[in-house]
Design a protein around this motif. Structure first.
Motif, mmCIF file in Angstrom:
data_model
loop_
_atom_site.group_PDB
_atom_site.id
_atom_site.type_symbol
_atom_site.label_atom_id
_atom_site.label_comp_id
_atom_site.label_asym_id
_atom_site.label_seq_id
_atom_site.Cartn_x
_atom_site.Cartn_y
_atom_site.Cartn_z
ATOM 1 N N GLU A 48 0.583 -1.018 0.078
ATOM 2 C CA GLU A 48 0.305 -0.383 0.041
ATOM 3 C C GLU A 48 1.368 1.344 -0.071
ATOM 4 O O GLU A 48 0.357 2.212 -0.771
ATOM 5 N N LYS A 49 2.141 1.150 0.898
ATOM 6 C CA LYS A 49 2.847 2.508 0.643
ATOM 7 C C LYS A 49 3.248 2.428 -0.773
ATOM 8 O O LYS A 49 4.428 3.530 -0.987
ATOM 9 N N LEU A 50 4.388 1.046 -1.007
ATOM 10 C CA LEU A 50 4.898 1.460 -2.074
ATOM 11 C C LEU A 50 4.159 2.289 -3.669
ATOM 12 O O LEU A 50 4.294 2.428 -3.882
ATOM 13 N N ARG A 51 2.128 1.351 -3.299
ATOM 14 C CA ARG A 51 1.712 2.082 -4.607
ATOM 15 C C ARG A 51 1.826 3.923 -4.493
ATOM 16 O O ARG A 51 1.857 4.165 -5.246
ATOM 17 N N TYR A 52 1.577 4.259 -3.619
ATOM 18 C CA TYR A 52 1.056 5.308 -3.024
ATOM 19 C C TYR A 52 2.286 6.084 -3.860
ATOM 20 O O TYR A 52 2.483 6.927 -4.249
ATOM 21 N N GLU A 53 3.790 5.576 -3.281
ATOM 22 C CA GLU A 53 5.414 6.701 -3.878
ATOM 23 C C GLU A 53 5.073 6.869 -4.992
ATOM 24 O O GLU A 53 5.764 6.802 -5.910
#
Length: 532
Positions: free
Chosen positions: A467-472
Motif C-alpha cells: 500500500e505504501k509502495l503504491r502511493y509512492e
C-alpha cells in the motif's frame, strides 16, 4: 507486418540521417557493399537503432508514450483517441495506435537485428573486439527494450533475432512466442550482454548512449514485471552500486529533472533523444502566449489528470486528505499544504514564471485551468519556445534512478524483507521532504514541526508495504507512462482504473490486440488475444 518487408527497408533506414546526437555520419560514399568497414560505420548503425526509440507508437506526436498513462486511473478518458484506445472499444484492425505500436517496434527490432549481425561479424582488422562488443551491446540493449515494450502491450509476440531471408517462408510468417520465451531468449540475454559490455558512463558528447546501468535498470524492471523478485533485486542492486560510485543520484531539485536544460542529469538513466526541430507535442499555452506558461504534452481532450489522481497526493504531514488530523486541507485551495510532488506534477498558483515580454513575475492562475473535470493540469515535461513554434526538443526519460529504487523496494517487500523495502521507499520520501524543507514558504504551514513533514514510513507486513509502495510510485511517476503498467503487474485494474473511469471491466483490456491487419498478412500470429 507486410510480410516483414520492414527488413528490406531497414538497411536503407540505417543509411539515412539521424538527428541530435545521432547526427554523425560515417565518411565516404555508402552502399550495402562497403558499409560496416570500420568503427565509425558500426557506430552509425547503432545510432540508427537509437532513432527508432523516438516513435514508440503510431501517434503523430512522436514524444508521447501514451499507454501507461491512458490505461490507468491517472488520466481521464473522454477524448476521441483515448476513450476507444483505453477501453478497447475499437476494431483491432483499424486503431492506428495499436497497429503503430506493433509495427514500429518490429521496425526498430529489424534495425537492431541487421546491425547486431553485421557488427558482430566485422573482423578484427576493421574493429577491435572491445568496440565490437560495446557497439553490439548498444543495439542488443535497444532490442531488449523493444521486446520488453512489446510483451507488456501485447503479451505473446513473435521472436525475430536475425535478418530475414525472403526465401524462408517460416521466417516470413513467424508464430507468436510465449512471454516466458521472449524473456528467456531475448530480454534477459540481450540486457545481460549489454550490462556486461557497456561502460558505466560516457563523456557529455555521448551521454544519450545506453550504459551498463541502463541495462541493469531495465533488467531489474523486466524481472520485477515477471515477478522474479530475486533477480530483480540482483540487477537493481548493481545500479545502486553505481550510485554509490557517483554515477547516479536522486536530484535534490526535483523540478529540474524534467527540464530541457538538465537533460541527461544524474538521476536520468536512459532517455530517448529529441532535437528542437522534431515534433514532440509539448506546446500548449496557459494564460497569454506572451506570458510563457506552457500547457505541456497534454492535449485539451486527452491525457488530463483525474480528480482521483489529484486527491491521491498526501498532505505535507504524510496523511491523506481524508484523514486531516492537523487541519491542513483546504478544499478551496487544494494545492496548498500538499506533498511537494503535487506542485511539481501539476500547475498550481504556487508556480511563478517570468513574463517573456515585460520581464515581470507571472503567477499561474487557476482561471487558466483547462481540465475542469480533474481540477489540475499536468506541468511535467513542459516547454515554451515562442508564439509561432510548435516543435520542441524535450527528451523522453524512459528510466530514472527513482524508479530503480522503488522497483527494489517492491521486490524486497514481496520477498518479506520489509526493512530494506522501507529503506528504499524512504530514500524517495527523504528527497521529497528535503525539497519541501528547502522551500518552506511554498509547502510548509506555520507551526508544523519538521519532524511531521512527510515522515519516514515503516512496514508491518506485505499488504501494508505494498500500500505504501503504491502511493509512492503513483505520486512520483504521475504522467510518466508508468501507472498503467503498475496496475497490470499488480492485477488491480478492475478495482482502480475501471472504478475511477466508471466503465465495466473486461479482462481483455489487460492487453492490446495483435493488429488484424498484421494477422491478415501472417495467419501464424493467431490466436488473437482473448476478447478481440
Amino acid at each position: 507486418m507486410k510480410r516483414f518487408e520492414i527488413y528490406i527497408i531497414a538497411l536503407m533506414a540505417v543509411l539515412s540521417s539521424c538527428s541530435d546526437f545521432l547526427d554523425r555520419e560515417p565518411y565516404g560514399e555508402l552502399s550495402e557493399d562497403n558499409f560496416y568497414q570500420n568503427k565509425d560505420q558500426a557506430v552509425y548503425a547503432a545510432n540508427a537503432c537509437y532513432k527508432t526509440l523516438q516513435t514508440l507508437n503510431g501517434f503523430w506526436a512522436t514524444g508521447v508514450q501514451i499507454f501507461g498513462d491512458l490505461c490507468s486511473d491517472d488520466c481521464t478518458q473522454n477524448g476521441s483517441i483515448d476513450a476507444s484506445y483505453a477501453r478497447a472499444s475499437f476494431d483491432p484492425g483499424d486503431n492506428y495506435l495499436v497497429t503503430g505500436s506493433f509495427v514500429n517496434a518490429y521496425t526498430g527490432i529489424a534495425r537492431c537485428n541487421i546491425g547486431i549481425e553485421k557488427v558482430s561479424n566485422m573482423p578484427d582488422d576493421k574493429i577491435s573486439s572491445e568496440d565490437r562488443n560495446r557497439i553490439s551491446a548498444e543495439m542488443r540493449f535497444i532490442r531488449g527494450y523493444w521486446y520488453y515494450h512489446l510483451i507488456r502491450l501485447y503479451g505473446d509476440v513473435p521472436i525475430l533475432l536475425t535478418q530475414v531471408n525472403l526465401k524462408d517462408e517460416a521466417a516470413l510468417h513467424p508464430a507468436r512466442s510465449s512471454v516466458d520465451e521472449v524473456y528467456e531468449k531475448v530480454i534477459v540475454p540481450d540486457l545481460t550482454f549489454a550490462a556486461q559490455h557497456l561502460p558505466s558512463s560516457y563523456g557529455s558528447e555521448d551521454a544519450p548512449r545506453a550504459t551498463s546501468g541502463a541495462a541493469y535498470a531495465f533488467l531489474s524492471a523486466a524481472y520485477l514485471y515477471r515477478q522474479d523478485y530475486a533477480n530483480a533485486i540482483k540487477a537493481g542492486e548493481e545500479v545502486v552500486k553505481l550510485a554509490d560510485e557517483g554515477v547516479y543520484e536522486l536530484l535534490a531539485d526535483m523540478e529540474s529533472i524534467y527540464m530541457e536544460t538538465n537533460e541527461y542529469n544524474k538521476e536520468s538513466i536512459f532517455e530517448a533523444s529529441f532535437s528542437k526541430d522534431q515534433q514532440n507535442w509539448k506546446t500548449r499555452y496557459f494564460g497569454t502566449v506572451e506570458g510563457g506558461f506552457c500547457r505541456g504534452e497534454i492535449y485539451t481532450t486527452h491525457f488530463n489528470p483525474t480528480a482521483n489522481l489529484r486527491d491521491a497526493y498526501a498532505l505535507i504531514d504524510g496523511n491523506p486528505i481524508g484523514k486531516d488530523v492537523n487541519s491542513l486541507y483546504d478544499a478551496a485551495a487544494y494545492w496548498k499544504n500538499r506533498d511537494p510532488r503535487f506542485d511539481i506534477t501539476f500547475y498550481t498558483p504556487l508556480d511563478v514564471s517570468t513574463h517573456r515580454t515585460t520581464g515581470e513575475p507571472l503567477v499561474y492562475s487557476m482561471d487558466w485551468l483547462l481540465n475542469k473535470e480533474g481540477g489540475v493540469d499536468f506541468q511535467k515535461n513542459t516547454l515554451w519556445y515562442g508564439p509561432n513554434e510548435t516543435n520542441v526538443g524535450l527528451n523522453n526519460i524512459l528510466m530514472r534512478y527513482a524508479e530503480v529504487l522503488l522497483n527494489l523496494a517492491e521486490a524486497y517487500i514481496q520477498t518479506g524483507d520489509f526493512q530494506t523495502g522501507a529503506k528504499y521507499i524512504n530514500q524517495i520520501r527523504t528527497r521529497a521532504r528535503n525539497y519541501a524543507l528547502a522551500h518552506p514558504d511554498k509547502y510548509i504551514p506555520a507551526g508544523l514541526p519538521e519532524s511531521k513533514v512527510l515522515p519516514d514510513i515503516t512496514i508491518s507486513g506485505k499488504e501494508d508495504g505494498m500500500e505504501k509502495l503504491r502511493y509512492e510510485r503513483r505520486v512520483e511517476f504521475a504522467g510518466e507512462d508508468v501507472r498503467g503498467y503498475d496496475l497490470r503487474r499488480w492485477n488491480i485494474e478492475e478495482s482502480t482504473w475501471a472504478k475511477v473511469q466508471g466503465f465495466t471491466w473486461d479482462k481483455k483490456m489487460s492487453l492490446l490486440p495483435i493488429p488484424n491487419t498484421e494477422i491478415s498478412k501472417n495467419p501464424n500470429l493467431k490466436p488473437q488475444n482473448p476478447g478481440y
